[in-house]
Design a protein around this motif. Structure first.
Motif, PDB file in Angstrom:
ATOM      1  N   LYS A  98       0.544  -1.034   0.024  1.00  0.00           N
ATOM      2  CA  LYS A  98       0.226  -0.481   0.246  1.00  0.00           C
ATOM      3  C   LYS A  98       0.642   0.903  -0.292  1.00  0.00           C
ATOM      4  O   LYS A  98       0.651   2.548  -0.929  1.00  0.00           O
ATOM      5  CB  LYS A  98      -1.345   0.141   1.211  1.00  0.00           C
ATOM      6  N   ALA A  99       1.828   1.120   0.792  1.00  0.00           N
ATOM      7  CA  ALA A  99       2.275   2.264   1.255  1.00  0.00           C
ATOM      8  C   ALA A  99       4.398   2.978  -0.801  1.00  0.00           C
ATOM      9  O   ALA A  99       3.663   3.915  -0.797  1.00  0.00           O
ATOM     10  CB  ALA A  99       3.804   2.474   2.496  1.00  0.00           C
ATOM     11  N   LYS A 101       2.171   1.810  -3.291  1.00  0.00           N
ATOM     12  CA  LYS A 101       1.445   2.227  -4.539  1.00  0.00           C
ATOM     13  C   LYS A 101       0.605   3.555  -3.894  1.00  0.00           C
ATOM     14  O   LYS A 101       0.729   4.443  -5.192  1.00  0.00           O
ATOM     15  CB  LYS A 101      -0.219   1.112  -3.818  1.00  0.00           C
ATOM     16  N   ASN A 102       1.413   4.276  -2.999  1.00  0.00           N
ATOM     17  CA  ASN A 102       0.602   5.719  -2.555  1.00  0.00           C
ATOM     18  C   ASN A 102       1.680   6.357  -3.013  1.00  0.00           C
ATOM     19  O   ASN A 102       1.405   7.713  -3.085  1.00  0.00           O
ATOM     20  CB  ASN A 102      -0.299   5.844  -1.134  1.00  0.00           C
ATOM     21  N   GLY A 103       2.969   5.767  -2.743  1.00  0.00           N
ATOM     22  CA  GLY A 103       3.725   6.957  -2.525  1.00  0.00           C
ATOM     23  C   GLY A 103       4.179   6.834  -4.718  1.00  0.00           C
ATOM     24  O   GLY A 103       5.614   7.294  -4.528  1.00  0.00           O
TER      25      GLY A 103
END
Length: 212
Positions: A98-99, A101-103
């Motif tokens: 998740k980190a 993809k968000n970053g």
């Protein structure tokens, strides 16, 4: 330059050995722990009952009860433990995914899939622990099963347990790449202490008038 070449030649071999021992750690720990627990638990139970009862039947019944209860306990404990470990590692993978993809970082699904496939299997771990415990537990039972004379039976059980403890220590050290003498001595002394305490306390309780 020769030193660098030498280091390059030796490093892969050393790293390979480290990887081998690390990969062995999971199943080796479960196997040695399970077999050692089975041996020490059942032998201690049989010695404890044998300290107050000369008849072979109560001794064998205690041993079989210890085998069944211990194998189930080991399986359930390992299943819960490995499931907890698996959940923690899976949560870590998902947080990292998740980190990334968000970053906006490059996310490699193949890498995460490989990590998921390498996660420990709770069912396999539970089965291996129960099997290892049973292998260790059956040794003192076989040693005592056909010996009717009380003192000889106790002596044979102790002798078999001692030999098996040394063997478990040596095998664990051999496969794990640790010092054999240290490993065998640690396993042997620990087993002796457990058996001696069980024998002594059970005999003490029996001598105080507890009817069995």
């Amino acid at each position: 330059m020769p030193m660098n070449d030498m280091e390059q030649n030796h490093c892969p071999e050393v790293e390979g050995k480290n990887v081998d021992y690390f990969q062995r750690a999971q199943w080796l720990r479960a196997a040695v722990l399970g077999a050692n627990d089975g041996l020490v638990t059942v032998t201690s139970l049989m010695m404890g009952v044998g300290s107050v009862k000369e008849d072979i039947k109560p001794m064998l019944l205690a041993g079989f009860a210890g085998l069944f209860a211990g194998a189930c306990s080991m399986a359930i404990g390992e299943f819960v433990s490995v499931n907890t470990q698996r959940d923690i590692e899976m949560a870590h993978i998902m947080r990292r995914e998740k980190a990334m993809k968000n970053g906006g970082e490059n996310y490699k699904e193949e890498a995460d899939q490989t990590e998921r496939e390498q996660l420990p299997n709770p069912v396999q771990a539970a089965f291996a622990s129960a099997l290892a415990f049973s292998v260790g537990a059956v040794l003192p039972l076989l040693a005592a099963a056909f010996i009717r004379e009380h003192k000889l039976r106790l002596s044979v059980v102790i002798t078999v347990a001692t030999s098996a403890l040394i063997a478990f220590g040596v095998v664990g050290a051999r496969v794990g790449g640790t010092p054999m003498l240290k490993s065998a001595t640690r396993v042997l002394v620990g087993g002796w202490v457990a058996m001696a305490i069980t024998f002594g306390l059970t005999r003490l309780i029996g001598s105080k008038g507890l009817q069995m």
